[in-house]
Motif scaffolding. Sequence first.
Motif, PDB file in Angstrom:
ATOM      1  N   GLU A  53       0.838  -1.203   0.000  1.00 54.00           N
ATOM      2  CA  GLU A  53       0.000   0.000   0.000  1.00 54.00           C
ATOM      3  C   GLU A  53       0.875   1.257   0.000  1.00 54.00           C
ATOM      4  O   GLU A  53       0.605   2.214  -0.730  1.00 54.00           O
ATOM      5  N   ALA A  54       1.936   1.223   0.793  1.00 59.02           N
ATOM      6  CA  ALA A  54       2.832   2.385   0.868  1.00 59.02           C
ATOM      7  C   ALA A  54       3.518   2.621  -0.478  1.00 59.02           C
ATOM      8  O   ALA A  54       3.665   3.763  -0.916  1.00 59.02           O
ATOM      9  N   GLU A  55       3.917   1.528  -1.134  1.00 55.68           N
ATOM     10  CA  GLU A  55       4.573   1.683  -2.436  1.00 55.68           C
ATOM     11  C   GLU A  55       3.603   2.273  -3.456  1.00 55.68           C
ATOM     12  O   GLU A  55       3.975   3.081  -4.303  1.00 55.68           O
ATOM     13  N   LYS A  56       2.346   1.853  -3.335  1.00 54.30           N
ATOM     14  CA  LYS A  56       1.324   2.382  -4.241  1.00 54.30           C
ATOM     15  C   LYS A  56       1.132   3.879  -3.991  1.00 54.30           C
ATOM     16  O   LYS A  56       1.080   4.680  -4.936  1.00 54.30           O
ATOM     17  N   CYS A  62       3.333  10.703  -3.758  1.00 54.73           N
ATOM     18  CA  CYS A  62       4.615  11.334  -3.407  1.00 54.73           C
ATOM     19  C   CYS A  62       5.485  11.523  -4.639  1.00 54.73           C
ATOM     20  O   CYS A  62       6.242  12.484  -4.740  1.00 54.73           O
ATOM     21  N   PHE A  63       5.368  10.588  -5.562  1.00 56.67           N
ATOM     22  CA  PHE A  63       6.146  10.594  -6.804  1.00 56.67           C
ATOM     23  C   PHE A  63       6.037  11.936  -7.529  1.00 56.67           C
ATOM     24  O   PHE A  63       7.002  12.420  -8.111  1.00 56.67           O
ATOM     25  N   THR A  64       4.856  12.563  -7.446  1.00 59.35           N
ATOM     26  CA  THR A  64       4.615  13.814  -8.147  1.00 59.35           C
ATOM     27  C   THR A  64       5.728  14.818  -7.895  1.00 59.35           C
ATOM     28  O   THR A  64       6.189  15.483  -8.820  1.00 59.35           O
ATOM     29  N   GLY A  72      13.805  13.737  -5.792  1.00 60.25           N
ATOM     30  CA  GLY A  72      13.286  15.102  -5.708  1.00 60.25           C
ATOM     31  C   GLY A  72      13.057  15.704  -7.077  1.00 60.25           C
ATOM     32  O   GLY A  72      12.989  16.921  -7.226  1.00 60.25           O
ATOM     33  N   ASP A  73      12.918  14.835  -8.089  1.00 59.84           N
ATOM     34  CA  ASP A  73      12.810  15.321  -9.456  1.00 59.84           C
ATOM     35  C   ASP A  73      11.486  14.951 -10.134  1.00 59.84           C
ATOM     36  O   ASP A  73      11.425  14.790 -11.343  1.00 59.84           O
ATOM     37  N   GLY A  74      10.430  14.788  -9.320  1.00 60.12           N
ATOM     38  CA  GLY A  74       9.120  14.501  -9.912  1.00 60.12           C
ATOM     39  C   GLY A  74       8.630  15.669 -10.737  1.00 60.12           C
ATOM     40  O   GLY A  74       9.129  16.786 -10.589  1.00 60.12           O
ATOM     41  N   ILE A 105       5.034  13.379   6.966  1.00 61.87           N
ATOM     42  CA  ILE A 105       4.128  12.659   6.063  1.00 61.87           C
ATOM     43  C   ILE A 105       2.675  12.888   6.494  1.00 61.87           C
ATOM     44  O   ILE A 105       1.812  13.184   5.670  1.00 61.87           O
ATOM     45  N   LYS A 106       2.420  12.790   7.795  1.00 65.48           N
ATOM     46  CA  LYS A 106       1.037  12.930   8.276  1.00 65.48           C
ATOM     47  C   LYS A 106       0.549  14.374   8.260  1.00 65.48           C
ATOM     48  O   LYS A 106      -0.561  14.658   7.829  1.00 65.48           O
TER      49      LYS A 106
END
Length: 144
Positions: A53-56, A62-64, A72-74, A105-106
Motif C-alpha cells: 500500500e505504501a509503495e502504491k 509522493c512521486f509527483t 526530488g525530481d518529480g 508525512i502525516k
Amino acid sequence: MRAAYGIVILCAVLGIAAAGCNSGDKAASAPAASGPAVATAPAGAPSAQAVAEAEKIFSTRCFTCHGADGKGDGPGSVGLTPRPRDFADAQWQASVSDEYIEKIIKYGGSAVGKSPMMPPNPDLVAKPEIVAALRAHVRSFAGK
Ligand code: HEC
C-alpha cells in the motif's frame, strides 16, 4: 483440503497459537511473504500489505514531487522553492528521526517548520502501519 482450510481460518479468528495452527498459518501466508522487502525486513516491520500500500501511495502521490526514485525530481517539483531533497543523501538520512519523517508525512511541511508545499496526508493519520511503511520506503532510498 476444505477441512484444513477451515482450521486455519478458525485458528486465525480465535488467535490460537497451537503448533498445528502455526504450521497452517505459515503455509497460508508464505506466498504473500516472498517479496524482497519482506525477506530483509527486521522484526516488527510493517506487513506485506502495508508495504504494498505504501509503495502504491508513493508511486501515485509522493512521486509527483519526490520522483519515483526519491531524487526530488518529480514533474511537480519544477518551480518549488525549496525543491524536495534527494532521499539518497546519507547525511540527511542520518540527521532525521523516524518520528520526524512520519510527522511530516502525516501533517505536512508546515508542521515541522518546512515548506508548506509538502502537503499533509490526513487520510493516513489513522493508519500508523502505512505511515511506518512509507517512512521505511523513504529510508530505503538511502545511498541509492
Ligand atoms: C506537492 C509536492 C509534494 C508532494 C505530493 C509530497 N511532497 Fe514531500 N516534500 C515536498 C517538498 C517541497 C519538501 C521539502 C520541504 C522543505 O525542504 O522545506 C518535502 C519534504 C519531504 C520530507 C522531508 C525531507 C526533508 O528535507 O526533511 C519527507 C520525508 C517527504 N517530503 C515525504 C513525502 C511523502 C512520503 C510523500 C507522499 C505521501 C510526499 N512527501 C509528498 C513536496 C511534496
